[in-house]
Design an enzyme around this catalytic site. Sequence first.
Site, short mmCIF file in Angstrom:
data_model
loop_
_atom_site.label_atom_id
_atom_site.label_comp_id
_atom_site.label_asym_id
_atom_site.label_seq_id
_atom_site.Cartn_x
_atom_site.Cartn_y
_atom_site.Cartn_z
N ASP A 19 0.79 -1.24 0.00
CA ASP A 19 0.00 0.00 0.00
C ASP A 19 0.83 1.29 0.00
O ASP A 19 1.40 1.66 1.03
CB ASP A 19 -0.94 0.03 1.22
N GLU A 23 -4.19 2.14 -2.95
CA GLU A 23 -5.45 2.66 -2.44
C GLU A 23 -5.29 3.85 -1.49
O GLU A 23 -6.26 4.55 -1.23
CB GLU A 23 -6.29 1.55 -1.79
N ASN A 24 -4.08 4.07 -0.96
CA ASN A 24 -3.86 5.21 -0.06
C ASN A 24 -2.90 6.23 -0.65
O ASN A 24 -2.32 7.04 0.07
CB ASN A 24 -3.31 4.73 1.29
N ASN A 44 -10.64 -0.91 0.39
CA ASN A 44 -11.82 -0.26 0.95
C ASN A 44 -11.88 1.25 0.66
O ASN A 44 -12.94 1.85 0.78
CB ASN A 44 -11.90 -0.50 2.47
N HIS A 45 -10.75 1.86 0.29
CA HIS A 45 -10.76 3.30 -0.02
C HIS A 45 -11.00 3.57 -1.51
O HIS A 45 -10.79 4.69 -1.97
CB HIS A 45 -9.43 3.94 0.40
N HIS A 99 -7.22 -7.83 0.51
CA HIS A 99 -7.21 -6.59 1.29
C HIS A 99 -8.11 -6.80 2.50
O HIS A 99 -9.34 -6.72 2.40
CB HIS A 99 -7.72 -5.46 0.40
N HIS A 152 -3.61 -3.87 3.50
CA HIS A 152 -4.58 -3.10 4.30
C HIS A 152 -4.09 -2.78 5.71
O HIS A 152 -4.35 -1.70 6.20
CB HIS A 152 -5.95 -3.79 4.39
N HIS A 185 -1.05 -2.39 6.81
CA HIS A 185 0.08 -1.46 6.72
C HIS A 185 1.28 -1.85 7.57
O HIS A 185 2.21 -1.06 7.72
CB HIS A 185 -0.36 -0.02 7.08
FE LIG Z 1 -7.35 -0.50 3.18
#
Ligand SMILES: [Fe+2]
Length: 265
Positions: free
Chosen positions: A8, A39-40, A67-68, A157, A182, A184
């Site tokens: 990520d 995603e981040n 999820n983002h 994720h 997810h 991290h």
């Molecule tokens: Fe996530």
Amino acid sequence: MNILFIGDIFGSAGRKIVREHIGHVRQAHGVDLVIINAENAAGGFGVTPPLAEEIFDLGADVLTTGNHIWDKRELIDYLKSVPANSHARPRRVLRPANLQPGLPGYGVYEGTTESGVAYAVVQLQGCVFMNTTNDPFHAADALLAGIKAKVIVVDFHAEATSEKAAMGWHLDGRVTAVLGTHTHVPTADERVLPGGTAYQTDVGMSGPYDSIIGVDKDLVLHKFLTGMPGKFEAAKGNPKMCAALVTCDPLTGRASAIQRIMLGE
Ligand SMILES: [Fe+2]
């Protein structure tokens, strides 16, 4: 065949550290396929089309999310800008496959490497301690039935270690790798399962480690200490690139090795 999966990317610090390391890592390991969870990438919340393009420019073949995925509304039009059979960049940005049916985007991409190896990337999202999705285990079974490529990489994720470990065993011998994202925080459990599936519970974030999973630590601490809501902002300090390097047989798709990578400044 060598597959580089970068965990990520979190904010500008994450983008910068990946830019610093991706080239020499690709070269040193003769990497054939690069998958990056993005995603981040946009300040910790989602990814914008220009940032997706920037990460593709670094050498990514496929971007995964989680999820983002819907945090940046402009990404929805980007995902919708290409048909299902396209190989253009917007088609190579994945969202979790097991969301409600009919949503924009795709959870699977099937492509071919420069050397001619067919591959598939699958994105799934966990159910435990996450927003409601459809069961990722049966979703995986249904998706695999339609994939022709032998080399298949799954980005799972998910929050719960148990759910991720379960997915590893569920797909062992059927996919090349199950790599968790997810949480991290990279886990030290990378291994090749008996059926030939490379597994790691979480590859870890590519972002600022002087933080609380990427976010400015003072802002998160304030929330824990007071219970008051607050705006979260991406931290900058101590960036590291976390990745997994998976070696597999391109003919069978079975993995022979997985190596954990963490590189700082
Ligand atoms: Fe996530």
